[in-house]
Design a protein around this motif. Sequence first.
Motif, PDB file in Angstrom:
ATOM      1  N   ARG A  40      -4.661  82.453 -73.682  1.00 43.08           N
ATOM      2  CA  ARG A  40      -3.710  82.929 -72.678  1.00 43.08           C
ATOM      3  C   ARG A  40      -3.989  82.285 -71.328  1.00 43.08           C
ATOM      4  O   ARG A  40      -3.061  81.904 -70.605  1.00 43.08           O
ATOM      5  N   LYS A  43      -2.651  78.753 -71.360  1.00 39.27           N
ATOM      6  CA  LYS A  43      -1.190  78.751 -71.199  1.00 39.27           C
ATOM      7  C   LYS A  43      -0.792  79.052 -69.754  1.00 39.27           C
ATOM      8  O   LYS A  43       0.123  78.426 -69.208  1.00 39.27           O
ATOM      9  N   ASP A  44      -1.484  80.017 -69.140  1.00 37.73           N
ATOM     10  CA  ASP A  44      -1.179  80.347 -67.744  1.00 37.73           C
ATOM     11  C   ASP A  44      -1.415  79.142 -66.839  1.00 37.73           C
ATOM     12  O   ASP A  44      -0.610  78.857 -65.939  1.00 37.73           O
ATOM     13  N   GLY A  55      -1.064  76.195 -75.215  1.00 39.62           N
ATOM     14  CA  GLY A  55      -2.336  76.885 -75.402  1.00 39.62           C
ATOM     15  C   GLY A  55      -3.441  76.020 -75.944  1.00 39.62           C
ATOM     16  O   GLY A  55      -4.525  76.511 -76.277  1.00 39.62           O
ATOM     17  N   THR A 272       4.504  82.166 -81.884  1.00 41.58           N
ATOM     18  CA  THR A 272       4.200  82.367 -80.472  1.00 41.58           C
ATOM     19  C   THR A 272       5.449  82.748 -79.700  1.00 41.58           C
ATOM     20  O   THR A 272       5.419  83.643 -78.836  1.00 41.58           O
TER      21      THR A 272
END
Length: 277
Positions: A40, A43-44, A55, A272
């Motif tokens: 996560r 991805k951020d 990711g 996802t």
Amino acid sequence: MTQILRLGDKGHPVRDLQAALNRSGSNLLLDGDFGPLTERAVKDFQRKAKLVVDGVAGPKTMAALAGGDCAVLLKEQDLVRAAEQLGIELAVIKAVNEVESRGSGFFAPGKPAILFERHIMHRQLSQAGPEDDRELIVQQISELVAVHPDLVNSRPGGYVGGLGEYPRLARAKMIDANAAVESTSWGLFQIMGFHWRLLGYTSADNFEQAMRSGEAAQLEAFVRFIQADSAMHKALKNRKWADFARRYNGPGFARNLYDIKLARAYERYAETQEAAA
């Protein structure tokens, strides 16, 4: 080569990744375990850096974490636009980008990834010129093969690889600039230059300049390539992975498991997207 890190990986490289993510604003435990929280955070960061959000911490993500220039790199919005142009799911184009691209469209700043094909140069030169000068053309090509067998040859080969392909391309351009560009595969998706007219570019030089401008333009060339082949486009739309891989990679696709890799990547990206929705 930069190691590619993804969900499930463990060890010191993952810990280094976590530390880099923390320096960019994350708050991860430095446990060396690439779990859901680390994914996560990747991805951020990719969203913040305007990279492709998958990711996966590959060379582009690691370069961005180190403060590198991301201007010419592929972005999430580029893939969204390509999916819309082709009328396919975002998960499909992400799977193709993962499996069928080189991973990076550039060897170095200003240097798109290329591979010069001497047997294509031989073919392009053979097709050039008026038919009534055919005997002279054949003689000239024979002389070139004798003097420059690494640049003009009826057989594939002579590869140097990486940036070493650029001196070959430069020498080939001294023989025939257009034929040299046409005899080279370009960018993320290894699109051959001789397709320039089919794909709607105004010249071989126009195609080359587009490939030098960034990975978004390289993706656009791929989109045009798919649109130009209705059977390949249909196979991609319907997720007929074996049919698409055979048309895109050639008859040896199964040896490299391209269809299986595409199917698996698609399933992962589709899951996802469903989770995000």
